[in-house]
Scaffold this active site. Structure first.
Site, PDB file in Angstrom:
ATOM      1  N   ARG A 264      62.808  52.295 -12.123  1.00 47.84           N
ATOM      2  CA  ARG A 264      64.147  52.243 -12.709  1.00 47.84           C
ATOM      3  C   ARG A 264      64.117  51.318 -13.912  1.00 47.84           C
ATOM      4  O   ARG A 264      63.403  50.331 -13.928  1.00 47.84           O
ATOM      5  CB  ARG A 264      65.139  51.631 -11.702  1.00 47.84           C
ATOM      6  CG  ARG A 264      65.630  52.575 -10.648  1.00 47.84           C
ATOM      7  CD  ARG A 264      66.405  51.897  -9.522  1.00 47.84           C
ATOM      8  NE  ARG A 264      66.650  50.469  -9.674  1.00 47.84           N
ATOM      9  CZ  ARG A 264      67.789  49.930 -10.099  1.00 47.84           C
ATOM     10  NH1 ARG A 264      68.809  50.670 -10.415  1.00 47.84           N
ATOM     11  NH2 ARG A 264      67.933  48.632 -10.191  1.00 47.84           N
TER      12      ARG A 264
ATOM     13  N   ARG B  68      72.966  48.671 -18.766  1.00 45.50           N
ATOM     14  CA  ARG B  68      74.259  48.061 -18.431  1.00 45.50           C
ATOM     15  C   ARG B  68      75.206  48.277 -19.606  1.00 45.50           C
ATOM     16  O   ARG B  68      74.884  47.882 -20.723  1.00 45.50           O
ATOM     17  CB  ARG B  68      74.019  46.571 -18.205  1.00 45.50           C
ATOM     18  CG  ARG B  68      75.051  45.911 -17.368  1.00 45.50           C
ATOM     19  CD  ARG B  68      74.729  44.434 -17.294  1.00 45.50           C
ATOM     20  NE  ARG B  68      73.917  44.053 -16.152  1.00 45.50           N
ATOM     21  CZ  ARG B  68      73.292  42.888 -16.067  1.00 45.50           C
ATOM     22  NH1 ARG B  68      73.354  42.020 -17.063  1.00 45.50           N
ATOM     23  NH2 ARG B  68      72.588  42.577 -15.002  1.00 45.50           N
TER      24      ARG B  68
ATOM     25  N   ARG C 298      46.484  41.382 -11.067  1.00 41.71           N
ATOM     26  CA  ARG C 298      46.611  41.021 -12.481  1.00 41.71           C
ATOM     27  C   ARG C 298      46.643  39.502 -12.545  1.00 41.71           C
ATOM     28  O   ARG C 298      47.247  38.839 -11.699  1.00 41.71           O
ATOM     29  CB  ARG C 298      47.894  41.588 -13.104  1.00 41.71           C
ATOM     30  CG  ARG C 298      47.899  43.078 -13.269  1.00 41.71           C
ATOM     31  CD  ARG C 298      46.885  43.603 -14.273  1.00 41.71           C
ATOM     32  NE  ARG C 298      47.145  43.180 -15.647  1.00 41.71           N
ATOM     33  CZ  ARG C 298      46.238  43.207 -16.624  1.00 41.71           C
ATOM     34  NH1 ARG C 298      44.998  43.620 -16.373  1.00 41.71           N
ATOM     35  NH2 ARG C 298      46.546  42.828 -17.844  1.00 41.71           N
TER      36      ARG C 298
ATOM     37  N   ARG D 128      54.979  36.414 -23.381  1.00 44.25           N
ATOM     38  CA  ARG D 128      56.179  35.569 -23.371  1.00 44.25           C
ATOM     39  C   ARG D 128      55.896  34.199 -23.959  1.00 44.25           C
ATOM     40  O   ARG D 128      54.763  33.713 -23.929  1.00 44.25           O
ATOM     41  CB  ARG D 128      56.668  35.340 -21.931  1.00 44.25           C
ATOM     42  CG  ARG D 128      56.934  36.620 -21.175  1.00 44.25           C
ATOM     43  CD  ARG D 128      57.916  36.406 -20.076  1.00 44.25           C
ATOM     44  NE  ARG D 128      57.338  35.855 -18.868  1.00 44.25           N
ATOM     45  CZ  ARG D 128      58.003  35.667 -17.747  1.00 44.25           C
ATOM     46  NH1 ARG D 128      59.301  35.941 -17.693  1.00 44.25           N
ATOM     47  NH2 ARG D 128      57.413  35.176 -16.694  1.00 44.25           N
TER      48      ARG D 128
ATOM     49  N   GLU E 242      52.238  32.938 -22.622  1.00 44.34           N
ATOM     50  CA  GLU E 242      51.760  33.619 -21.414  1.00 44.34           C
ATOM     51  C   GLU E 242      50.951  34.852 -21.815  1.00 44.34           C
ATOM     52  O   GLU E 242      51.475  35.746 -22.479  1.00 44.34           O
ATOM     53  CB  GLU E 242      52.983  34.012 -20.579  1.00 44.34           C
ATOM     54  CG  GLU E 242      52.673  34.559 -19.226  1.00 44.34           C
ATOM     55  CD  GLU E 242      53.954  34.753 -18.393  1.00 44.34           C
ATOM     56  OE1 GLU E 242      54.827  33.851 -18.367  1.00 44.34           O
ATOM     57  OE2 GLU E 242      54.101  35.834 -17.802  1.00 44.34           O
TER      58      GLU E 242
ATOM     59  N   TYR F  29      54.239  41.769  -3.954  1.00 45.86           N
ATOM     60  CA  TYR F  29      54.981  40.815  -4.771  1.00 45.86           C
ATOM     61  C   TYR F  29      56.303  40.469  -4.076  1.00 45.86           C
ATOM     62  O   TYR F  29      57.081  41.355  -3.748  1.00 45.86           O
ATOM     63  CB  TYR F  29      55.279  41.387  -6.166  1.00 45.86           C
ATOM     64  CG  TYR F  29      56.100  40.404  -6.972  1.00 45.86           C
ATOM     65  CD1 TYR F  29      55.483  39.371  -7.670  1.00 45.86           C
ATOM     66  CD2 TYR F  29      57.492  40.456  -6.969  1.00 45.86           C
ATOM     67  CE1 TYR F  29      56.220  38.434  -8.344  1.00 45.86           C
ATOM     68  CE2 TYR F  29      58.243  39.507  -7.646  1.00 45.86           C
ATOM     69  CZ  TYR F  29      57.599  38.506  -8.335  1.00 45.86           C
ATOM     70  OH  TYR F  29      58.339  37.559  -8.999  1.00 45.86           O
TER      71      TYR F  29
ATOM     72  N   ASP G  62      59.700  37.897  -4.526  1.00 46.58           N
ATOM     73  CA  ASP G  62      60.427  36.824  -5.196  1.00 46.58           C
ATOM     74  C   ASP G  62      60.548  35.658  -4.219  1.00 46.58           C
ATOM     75  O   ASP G  62      60.311  35.803  -3.018  1.00 46.58           O
ATOM     76  CB  ASP G  62      61.822  37.313  -5.611  1.00 46.58           C
ATOM     77  CG  ASP G  62      61.804  37.963  -6.995  1.00 46.58           C
ATOM     78  OD1 ASP G  62      60.971  37.564  -7.820  1.00 46.58           O
ATOM     79  OD2 ASP G  62      62.624  38.854  -7.245  1.00 46.58           O
TER      80      ASP G  62
HETATM   81  P1  FAD Z   1      51.709  31.004  -3.590  1.00 45.92           P
HETATM   82  O1  FAD Z   1      52.772  30.265  -4.294  1.00 45.92           O
HETATM   83  O2  FAD Z   1      50.690  31.669  -4.421  1.00 45.92           O
HETATM   84  O3  FAD Z   1      50.972  29.996  -2.590  1.00 45.92           O
HETATM   85  C1  FAD Z   1      49.731  30.300  -1.999  1.00 45.92           C
HETATM   86  C2  FAD Z   1      48.920  29.024  -1.950  1.00 45.92           C
HETATM   87  O4  FAD Z   1      47.732  29.265  -1.181  1.00 45.92           O
HETATM   88  C3  FAD Z   1      48.454  28.555  -3.325  1.00 45.92           C
HETATM   89  O5  FAD Z   1      48.880  27.227  -3.558  1.00 45.92           O
HETATM   90  C4  FAD Z   1      46.928  28.660  -3.264  1.00 45.92           C
HETATM   91  O6  FAD Z   1      46.266  27.624  -3.976  1.00 45.92           O
HETATM   92  C5  FAD Z   1      46.694  28.542  -1.767  1.00 45.92           C
HETATM   93  N1  FAD Z   1      45.414  29.138  -1.368  1.00 45.92           N
HETATM   94  C6  FAD Z   1      44.984  30.393  -1.620  1.00 45.92           C
HETATM   95  N2  FAD Z   1      43.757  30.572  -1.097  1.00 45.92           N
HETATM   96  C7  FAD Z   1      43.411  29.405  -0.516  1.00 45.92           C
HETATM   97  C8  FAD Z   1      42.254  28.957   0.172  1.00 45.92           C
HETATM   98  N3  FAD Z   1      41.195  29.749   0.358  1.00 45.92           N
HETATM   99  N4  FAD Z   1      42.233  27.694   0.635  1.00 45.92           N
HETATM  100  C9  FAD Z   1      43.279  26.866   0.452  1.00 45.92           C
HETATM  101  N5  FAD Z   1      44.395  27.234  -0.198  1.00 45.92           N
HETATM  102  C10 FAD Z   1      44.464  28.483  -0.681  1.00 45.92           C
HETATM  103  N6  FAD Z   1      60.028  34.489  -7.935  1.00 45.92           N
HETATM  104  C11 FAD Z   1      61.347  34.366  -8.164  1.00 45.92           C
HETATM  105  O7  FAD Z   1      62.140  34.434  -7.220  1.00 45.92           O
HETATM  106  N7  FAD Z   1      61.841  34.135  -9.421  1.00 45.92           N
HETATM  107  C12 FAD Z   1      61.014  34.057 -10.508  1.00 45.92           C
HETATM  108  O8  FAD Z   1      61.488  33.860 -11.636  1.00 45.92           O
HETATM  109  C13 FAD Z   1      59.612  34.201 -10.300  1.00 45.92           C
HETATM  110  N8  FAD Z   1      58.757  34.140 -11.334  1.00 45.92           N
HETATM  111  C14 FAD Z   1      57.424  34.305 -11.120  1.00 45.92           C
HETATM  112  C15 FAD Z   1      56.564  34.233 -12.217  1.00 45.92           C
HETATM  113  C16 FAD Z   1      55.192  34.392 -12.028  1.00 45.92           C
HETATM  114  C17 FAD Z   1      54.285  34.334 -13.218  1.00 45.92           C
HETATM  115  C18 FAD Z   1      54.682  34.651 -10.731  1.00 45.92           C
HETATM  116  C19 FAD Z   1      53.212  34.869 -10.512  1.00 45.92           C
HETATM  117  C20 FAD Z   1      55.536  34.707  -9.639  1.00 45.92           C
HETATM  118  C21 FAD Z   1      56.910  34.534  -9.821  1.00 45.92           C
HETATM  119  N9  FAD Z   1      57.790  34.548  -8.740  1.00 45.92           N
HETATM  120  C22 FAD Z   1      59.143  34.413  -8.961  1.00 45.92           C
HETATM  121  C23 FAD Z   1      57.312  34.734  -7.350  1.00 45.92           C
HETATM  122  C24 FAD Z   1      57.004  33.402  -6.643  1.00 45.92           C
HETATM  123  O9  FAD Z   1      55.995  32.717  -7.340  1.00 45.92           O
HETATM  124  C25 FAD Z   1      56.555  33.737  -5.206  1.00 45.92           C
HETATM  125  O10 FAD Z   1      57.633  34.284  -4.493  1.00 45.92           O
HETATM  126  C26 FAD Z   1      56.046  32.540  -4.401  1.00 45.92           C
HETATM  127  O11 FAD Z   1      55.204  31.714  -5.145  1.00 45.92           O
HETATM  128  C27 FAD Z   1      55.298  33.066  -3.187  1.00 45.92           C
HETATM  129  O12 FAD Z   1      54.841  31.993  -2.418  1.00 45.92           O
HETATM  130  P2  FAD Z   1      53.505  32.116  -1.563  1.00 45.92           P
HETATM  131  O13 FAD Z   1      53.457  30.918  -0.694  1.00 45.92           O
HETATM  132  O14 FAD Z   1      53.413  33.443  -0.925  1.00 45.92           O
HETATM  133  O15 FAD Z   1      52.313  32.129  -2.647  1.00 45.92           O
END
Ligand code: FAD
Length: 370
Positions: free
Chosen positions: A174, A178, A251, A283, A303, A351, A353
């Site tokens: 989509r 707006r 990516r 960006r 970025e 993915y 949020d």
């Molecule tokens: P992560 O934050 O990736 O945490 C995983 C952790 O595990 C990391 O710290 C990593 O170092 C650790 N890890 C991995 N492997 C190992 C290992 N072998 N040993 C020890 N530690 C390890 N969400 C929004 O709601 N709004 C936004 O505007 C938004 N913008 C974003 C922009 C970008 C560029 C990206 C990539 C994501 C964005 N998000 C956004 C999504 C948001 O980042 C995620 O929802 C959130 O970070 C997910 O949390 P997580 O704990 O699953 O993953």
């Protein structure tokens, strides 16, 4: 008895919310992360009085009232509204696609009716495309040639690192249009940036939990598995199994952070998207505008999207058929070790949020048992 009830691999949002909830319920938890800081991709650091989003712009937004209330325990959100600006070869357009965008694109369009008519005419030019077979066809069908060419094509090609005609159509299901003069990128009722940055949220979440940083679980997997009754693993599922079924695709991104001393206001907005193919970055983020920080300096981040290979940060899963099938095979392997739960955006290869991440952590079945 093992030293911990739960070992949580990853001090990102999933791991930290889970750890907070399990600790609160009296469980012995250890959180480890291979990075030197907590917060995962939400991590912010302070530079020249500005909270810098180290891994890309993070704007909290949600329709889930319960998640919004939950977050208030750990921070106060400001009233930031995400309103990115697109720069196409020096032409500036408001995003998301709305009446401000349309009236700038077409000087003779002034009303919603005129905008609808112009878009319908251009969509009609793509009417011969029945089932779009790539992003280009999908884009032309959804929004017509002007919006597609100036605001979708080049940006998508940079994001995916290939020609729009080679990007699968499913990538954009989509492209919302707006027909009001409303630049608010999100439709959710709740939105904001935590005052004082995201890292402060994680400090509170992990206040009562033991944390060990700069520690890679995979470097000593058997040892770590022996340390806890159960393991929450939020790293890459294919890496956990040493890529034995093959690599999943991701990516990656490269951020070029720059402190501009004496520049009070670089671009006048937190988020600028560069939508032409020629500009190499997608960006520029100017971090001070997220919190209206007062500083004589500014910090900006370019970025650059990148193809992922082992050793780079995997930011986005690539959920095409091949990868989704491979992920399912990894899940079958995961089912053979029920004491490990694969969670978060890397463990689930999806993915999420931030709000969905919090929602999923709170709903984890292991917490329900406690
Ligand atoms: P992560 O934050 O990736 O945490 C995983 C952790 O595990 C990391 O710290 C990593 O170092 C650790 N890890 C991995 N492997 C190992 C290992 N072998 N040993 C020890 N530690 C390890 N969400 C929004 O709601 N709004 C936004 O505007 C938004 N913008 C974003 C922009 C970008 C560029 C990206 C990539 C994501 C964005 N998000 C956004 C999504 C948001 O980042 C995620 O929802 C959130 O970070 C997910 O949390 P997580 O704990 O699953 O993953």
């Amino acid at each position: 008895m093992k030293p911990y009830d739960f070992l949580i691999v990853g001090a990102g949002l999933f791991g930290s919310v889970f750890a907070h909830e399990a600790t609160r319920r009296g469980k012995r938890c250890l959180v480890i992360d291979r990075r030197s800081h907590i917060g995962g991709n939400c991590y912010t650091r302070l530079e020249s009085g500005i909270n810098v989003h180290e891994y890309g712009a993070h704007i909290f937004h949600t329709s889930n009232e319960q998640v919004w209330q939950y977050m208030q325990q750990f921070c106060r959100f400001n009233n930031y509204v995400n309103s990115p600006i697109a720069n196409y070869k020096g032409e500036l357009y408001n995003l998301p696609f709305n009446m401000n965008t349309f009236t700038r694109l077409w000087q003779d369009v002034k009303t919603p009716q005129e905008a609808r008519k112009r878009i319908a005419e251009q969509q009609a030019e793509a009417a011969t495309i029945d089932e779009p077979s790539n992003l280009e066809e999908q884009g032309l069908k959804l929004v017509g040639k002007d919006i597609y060419t100036k605001l979708v094509k080049g940006y998508s090609e940079k994001q995916w690192g290939m020609a729009a005609t080679d990007i699968p159509a499913f990538v954009i299901r989509r492209l919302p249009l707006r027909f009001t003069f409303n630049n608010n990128y999100f439709n959710d009722p709740y939105q904001g940036i935590p005052l004082g940055g995201y890292t402060a949220i994680f400090e509170k979440l992990l206040e009562q939990t033991q944390v060990q940083l700069s520690t890679d679980f995979l470097a000593n997997k058997e040892y770590w598995l022996s340390q806890a009754e159960r393991v929450i693993y939020t790293g890459c599922i294919d890496a956990f199994f040493d890529y034995e079924l093959g690599e999943l695709d991701y990516r990656s991104l490269r951020f070029d952070h720059q402190l501009l001393r004496g520049v009070e206001n670089f671009q006048g907005n937190a988020v600028f998207n560069f939508t032409d193919r020629e500009t190499p970055y997608t960006r520029i983020i100017e971090h001070k505008h997220f919190e209206s920080a007062v500083s004589p300096d500014t910090v900006i981040s370019y970025e650059y999207p990148m193809t992922w290979s082992v050793g780079l940060e995997p930011y986005y899963p690539v959920n095409n058929e091949r990868n989704n099938d491979l992920y399912k095979q990894y899940l079958e392997l995961a089912h053979t070790i029920p004491q490990v739960s694969f969670a978060g955006r890397l463990g689930e290869y999806k993915y999420y949020d931030m709000d969905k991440t919090v929602e999923r952590a709170l709903a984890h079945p292991w917490l329900k048992e406690l």
